[in-house]
Design a protein around this motif. Structure first.
Motif: not given
Length: 339
Positions: A304, A82-87, A79-80
């Protein structure tokens, strides 16, 4: 009615197209690799490929190796990421998570590569690191060549990072210190720098002793994080709990009785004792995590920050954007303490 049916059919077709277009590696690739020194036990490994890996042509990627791979769900790795890639906060990276072996206390520890031996320590739980040399050799001689041979990696030390927590962080430090030609970056969350040698060797802290002997490993960089509420033990009664005291002494030096310790700073590493992502990075960056404890919940908060430290995109490194990557506040939920 017909219109609704047609819309539903189109939606189904679109859903099928999207699912077929998704990367083949939506989840980790799970492997079991032989390790003759630990036979018949095999080492379980999970390889997390970055988004678009299958469509990236000849592009090669840095690799992050993580001890205690069985903790990946508890620390929120997927999940971390995924969030960092999305951002668009971090560059794509291949993550290789290595499950602990049955004898975790035996395999995680320090080694003496030149002597071809483990550097075991002692604790109230029993001996630690009695098989550390075997494990370090397996990482260096089996796992790294396997990953480089089967995936499109950047096969140089500057593109390899070793991460761990607790005893796994001590082992991550060992890989950077003993194999700097393979690992140029180390992440150590709540590292067990307290580990002393067996009494017959004088009882000094093993990681500190290795640093004091030197020399500097040129190109090696470290991210070291400690929680502000890790423990209450204070063996020298100086008002600083041991986990923090040991980490700071390893980094900046200090005194042990009448003996002066130079630490990593004394070897010539640049040091920052208050990590902030908006500042130029030092060789050794230290983070004190507010309310952090010795558990997976705190390591999930460190993760993160560390990933941004290691793989930040130019966009995410720019002011004021980089300020987004300071540690998140502590959650109210607690996690089971870990060794």
């Amino acid at each position: 009615m017909l219109a609704r049916t047609a819309v539903a059919a189109v939606a189904l077709i679109v859903s099928l197209i999207v699912s077929l277009a998704m990367p083949a590696h939506a989840g980790p690739v799970r492997l079991e690799l032989p390790a003759p020194a630990f036979a018949p036990e095999q080492v379980k490994v999970a390889v997390y490929l970055p988004p678009g890996y299958d469509d990236a042509g000849d592009r090669r990627f840095p690799v992050l190796y993580i001890n205690d791979g069985q903790d990946m769900q508890a620390v929120g790795l997927e999940s971390t990421l995924a969030r960092l890639y999305a951002d668009h906060a971090i560059e794509p990276v291949i993550v290789v998570a290595i499950d602990m072996l049955h004898d975790r206390m035996g395999t995680y520890g320090l080694s003496d590569r030149a002597a071809g031996a483990s550097a075991p320590g002692t604790s109230r739980f029993g001996p630690i690191g009695t098989r550390a040399h075997d494990y370090a050799q397996w990482l260096a001689q089996t796992l790294v060549p396997y990953v480089d041979g089967h995936y499109r990696t950047q096969p140089q030390a500057s593109a390899r990072t070793m991460l761990g927590w607790s005893l796994g962080a001590l082992q991550a430090f060992d890989m950077g210190w003993q194999y700097p030609e393979l690992f140029a970056r180390v992440g150590a969350f709540s590292p067990s720098f307290w580990l002393p040698a067996v009494p017959a060797q004088g009882g000094e802290r093993l990681a500190q002793a290795q640093v004091e002997r030197g020399p500097k490993r040129d190109g090696l960089r470290m991210f070291i994080a400690i929680g502000s509420a890790e423990e209450t033990d204070d063996r020298d009664r100086n008002g600083v709990f041991d986990a923090l005291d040991d980490a700071l002494t390893l980094i900046r030096g200090g005194h042990e009785g009448t003996r002066e310790l130079h630490g990593l700073g004394g070897l010539g590493y640049s040091v920052s004792l208050a990590y902030a992502p908006c500042r130029p990075q030092a060789d050794i960056d230290f983070l004190l995590l507010s309310d952090g404890r010795h558990n997976q919940a705190s390591w999930a908060r460190m993760l993160p920050v560390f990933l941004h430290w290691a793989y930040a995109t130019p966009e995410a490194s720019a002011m004021p954007r980089c300020g987004d990557f300071m540690p998140a506040p502590a959650a109210t939920a607690s996690a089971t303490p870990a060794t």
